[in-house]
Design an enzyme around this catalytic site. Structure first.
Site, PDB file in Angstrom:
ATOM      1  N   HIS A  20       0.718  -1.068  -0.138  1.00 55.87           N
ATOM      2  CA  HIS A  20      -0.075  -0.083  -0.167  1.00 55.87           C
ATOM      3  C   HIS A  20       1.077   1.290  -0.172  1.00 55.87           C
ATOM      4  O   HIS A  20       0.732   2.110  -0.538  1.00 55.87           O
ATOM      5  CB  HIS A  20      -0.917   0.063   1.295  1.00 55.87           C
ATOM      6  CG  HIS A  20      -2.083  -1.065   1.077  1.00 55.87           C
ATOM      7  ND1 HIS A  20      -3.096  -0.550   0.871  1.00 55.87           N
ATOM      8  CD2 HIS A  20      -2.216  -2.316   1.176  1.00 55.87           C
ATOM      9  CE1 HIS A  20      -4.256  -1.583   0.842  1.00 55.87           C
ATOM     10  NE2 HIS A  20      -3.399  -2.758   1.091  1.00 55.87           N
ATOM     11  N   ARG A  49      -3.236   2.199 -10.031  1.00 61.29           N
ATOM     12  CA  ARG A  49      -4.220   1.541  -9.365  1.00 61.29           C
ATOM     13  C   ARG A  49      -4.737   2.048  -8.198  1.00 61.29           C
ATOM     14  O   ARG A  49      -5.874   1.869  -7.750  1.00 61.29           O
ATOM     15  CB  ARG A  49      -3.565  -0.082  -9.372  1.00 61.29           C
ATOM     16  CG  ARG A  49      -3.283  -0.681 -10.450  1.00 61.29           C
ATOM     17  CD  ARG A  49      -2.591  -1.985 -10.100  1.00 61.29           C
ATOM     18  NE  ARG A  49      -3.518  -3.218  -9.843  1.00 61.29           N
ATOM     19  CZ  ARG A  49      -3.141  -3.737  -8.655  1.00 61.29           C
ATOM     20  NH1 ARG A  49      -2.065  -3.881  -7.951  1.00 61.29           N
ATOM     21  NH2 ARG A  49      -4.054  -4.898  -8.521  1.00 61.29           N
ATOM     22  N   HIS A  94       1.082  -8.183   6.358  1.00 68.26           N
ATOM     23  CA  HIS A  94       0.346  -8.461   4.802  1.00 68.26           C
ATOM     24  C   HIS A  94      -0.692  -9.251   4.787  1.00 68.26           C
ATOM     25  O   HIS A  94      -1.715  -8.982   4.250  1.00 68.26           O
ATOM     26  CB  HIS A  94       1.614  -8.682   3.833  1.00 68.26           C
ATOM     27  CG  HIS A  94       0.947  -8.869   2.578  1.00 68.26           C
ATOM     28  ND1 HIS A  94       0.465  -7.604   1.767  1.00 68.26           N
ATOM     29  CD2 HIS A  94       0.751  -9.665   1.653  1.00 68.26           C
ATOM     30  CE1 HIS A  94      -0.142  -7.997   0.672  1.00 68.26           C
ATOM     31  NE2 HIS A  94       0.320  -9.291   0.603  1.00 68.26           N
TER      32      HIS A  94
END
Length: 306
Positions: A84, A132, A264
């Site tokens: 991220h 994205r 994650h």
């Protein structure tokens, strides 16, 4: 690292924070309560990445992290990049090194419409993951997580809003202060420590430690992966060791006496020396956890430390 008093140095590995300042502050306070002051104040604190998205307070989370070296000068602080954070950096122009933006798009061009890649001002210079991150995903519901998407495939809308702009606005690039861009630009992709002590059923073991946001990729040479991660080469469209799932879950077979710690995966999973510390997964109702070595103690933001 062992200090002259022969007491092993505390290593604290903090899971994904995802913009939840209150959880981070509560976790930090609980870590302080659970660890003796001398060990806490000289600890190596490894943040496993994903500081932004999903939660409401990304700028305040980054401010807190930036403040730590001055407030705790005898600690060592390591800020790993999560997938991220890599994408956030890609949007605001804070990725390390040089890359040709369009070359990062080609391999995944078939996904552009479905994922709604950002096409606003400045997109021509933007890394694939930045596009994205700042885009609008067509689907409204993330069936894997069982929750609605927040703007993009990365759930980046709360990050845009926390800096005072609407999701997908190129104004974010100006709104993010320089010290936050510097923080994003300086994040490391991997961290290695030698001589880390860990308590096991067979007694205290001395191990090497590798910290990487998602893990090390199965079937690929570990040394080559570590060299690539240290080089922070943004020319690739995606960094599997920061974003993979099943392909980075396991401990590489060639590693012995090595702890591999990651966040994650939206799970707390401890199997031998493979530590996955992401109990939160960025979901509001889940705790943010950390693991403390050598004791292997799990500390959470919701622990009652009184």
């Amino acid at each position: 690292m062992t200090d002259p008093g022969n007491k092993p140095r505390a290593i604290i590995c903090v899971g994904d924070i995802h913009g939840y300042l209150t959880k981070l502050l509560n976790l930090w306070s609980n870590l302080q309560s659970h660890i003796d002051p001398e060990s806490f104040n000289t600890a190596t604190v490894i943040f496993l990445g994903d500081y932004c998205d999903r939660g409401p307070d990304t700028p305040k989370v980054i401010d807190f992290l930036i403040s730590l070296p001055k407030r705790y000068p005898n600690q060592q602080h390591v800020f790993l990049s999560g997938n991220h954070d890599f994408a956030f950096a890609g949007f605001v122009g804070a990725l390390p090194g040089e890359f040709e933006a369009k070359e990062t798009w080609q391999e995944y061009a078939d996904n552009e419409e479905r994922e709604g890649w950002f096409k606003g001002e400045g997109y021509e210079r933007m890394h694939l993951q930045g596009r994205r991150w700042g885009g609008w995903i067509k689907a409204k519901f993330n069936s894997v997580k069982g929750i609605a998407y927040k703007g993009s495939i990365y759930d980046a809308a709360p990050t845009f809003e926390s800096y005072g702009v609407s999701h997908g606005s190129p104004d974010l690039i100006k709104a993010v202060p320089d010290d936050h861009k510097k923080f994003l630009a300086e994040m490391v992709w991997v961290h290695e420590e030698d001589d880390v002590c860990i308590e096991t059923q067979e007694g205290v073991k001395h191990c090497k430690l590798i910290a990487v946001h998602a893990g090390l990729e199965r079937g690929k040479n570990v040394r080559e992966q570590l060299e690539f991660l240290k080089a922070r080469d943004s020319r690739v469209p995606k960094v599997t060791d920061l974003s993979g799932r099943k392909d980075v879950w396991d401990m590489p077979k060639e590693l012995t006496d090595t702890i591999v710690v990651s966040g994650h995966h939206g799970k707390l999973h401890i199997e031998g020396l493979r530590l996955i510390i992401d109990e939160g997964g960025g979901l509001e109702g889940n705790p943010v956890a950390a693991i403390v070595l050598p004791s292997m103690k799990i500390v959470r933001d919701i622990d009652n430390s009184s």
